[in-house]
Design an enzyme around this catalytic site. Structure first.
Site, PDB file in Angstrom:
ATOM      1  N   GLU A  40       0.931  -1.141   0.058  1.00 48.48           N
ATOM      2  CA  GLU A  40      -0.199   0.200   0.049  1.00 48.48           C
ATOM      3  C   GLU A  40       0.996   1.277  -0.015  1.00 48.48           C
ATOM      4  OE1 GLU A  40      -3.479   1.831   2.789  1.00 48.48           O
ATOM      5  OE2 GLU A  40      -2.062   0.487   3.816  1.00 48.48           O
ATOM      6  N   LYS A 112     -10.094   0.502  -1.455  1.00 50.01           N
ATOM      7  CA  LYS A 112     -10.270  -0.040  -0.086  1.00 50.01           C
ATOM      8  C   LYS A 112     -11.593   0.294   0.330  1.00 50.01           C
ATOM      9  CE  LYS A 112      -7.659   1.663   3.416  1.00 50.01           C
ATOM     10  NZ  LYS A 112      -6.611   2.053   4.554  1.00 50.01           N
ATOM     11  N   CYS A 148      -4.639  -3.337   3.807  1.00 49.85           N
ATOM     12  CA  CYS A 148      -4.442  -2.792   5.053  1.00 49.85           C
ATOM     13  C   CYS A 148      -5.582  -3.056   6.389  1.00 49.85           C
ATOM     14  CB  CYS A 148      -3.984  -1.565   5.311  1.00 49.85           C
ATOM     15  SG  CYS A 148      -2.576  -1.216   6.496  1.00 49.85           S
TER      16      CYS A 148
END
Length: 268
Positions: A40, A112, A148
């Site tokens: 990321e 995300k 994440c």
């Protein structure tokens, strides 16, 4: 499939970060990897300036260079980057995006879903959440993507597996601090068990800055039974592992945790 994780430490410079991506892609391809995964925020590190200034649409220079690298090296490349989203008050928000580039030039991207609003950080102020899961095929294996903070939401991983994912790629720039590495390691193994899938994480190398999520290293390959089979240390590193999905059906038959679908995720 031989897969590489490139545990780098991105900076504020997109040009320098592209050079690093190029260097590690060359190394991974030279060792026979069919896919190389970057963390990321590989486009620009968190905490190094306004990300909306760095953000690019997928048809601009940054992704164009990734396509060139993928085609030249005959290897798939997975990279965390930023692209423009919308305006919220005085803030130009971005998407926190993962792009997967195939050697054919085909692009798959994932925005995300779960923004990092935790531990005193509020990513949603500057980042617009995505709303679609992504599962794609590459050379006969079905891959899912997560980013994440998504790691803390087990249903996302179950849904990826129920939609066919055999291997789930998790790009990260994990926040440091007391106990955070241990949390990450536990969550990665738990998500592999939740989804009876391979889980491959690629984090930024460990960084001393704790005021922004800059990475804690220890990228890892976790098999569907929750065992870590190959792991990086804290520093910059390229790690390769031959991921075998042939026994996955037998594992899921013996451990049928995917029999239930209680999700409200979009089917688009």
């Amino acid at each position: 499939m031989l897969i590489a994780v490139a545990q780098i430490s991105s900076t504020e410079s997109k040009a320098d970060n592209l050079e690093t991506i190029s260097e590690y892609t060359d190394k991974a391809a030279a060792q026979g990897a069919r896919m190389v995964i970057f963390p990321e925020a590989s486009m620009q590190a968190f905490g190094t300036g306004r990300l909306d200034k760095a953000a690019e649409d997928l048809d601009q220079q940054f992704v164009s260079r990734l396509i060139e690298l993928s085609t030249a090296n005959d290897i798939a490349i997975v990279v965390g980057l930023f692209r423009p989203a919308d305006r919220s008050g005085e803030i130009n928000r971005i998407y926190n995006t993962v792009v997967m580039v195939k050697p054919t030039g085909e692009l798959i991207y994932y925005d995300k879903i779960h923004t990092y609003d935790a531990f005193g950080y509020q990513e949603s102020r500057t980042v617009k959440a995505g709303d679609r899961l992504r599962v794609f095929d590459y050379e006969g294996i079905n891959f899912g993507i997560a980013t994440c903070y998504d790691l803390r939401f087990p249903e996302q991983f179950r849904q990826l597996a129920q939609r066919g994912a055999e291997v789930i790629l998790v790009v990260m720039s994990w926040a440091g601090g007391e106990g955070k590495l241990e949390q990450k390691q536990l969550l990665l193994r738990a998500r592999a068990l939740d989804s009876t899938s391979w889980v491959i994480s690629c984090d930024q190398a460990e960084h001393p800055v704790l005021s922004a999520p800059r990475g804690v290293g220890h990228s890892i390959f976790v098999n569907p039974l929750g065992t870590g089979v190959a792991e990086c240390g804290a520093e910059k590193e390229l790690k390769l592992y031959d991921v075998d999905t042939q026994q996955l059906s037998a594992i899921r038959e013996k451990l049928p945790v995917l029999a239930y679908d209680e999700s409200g995720y979009s089917q688009k």
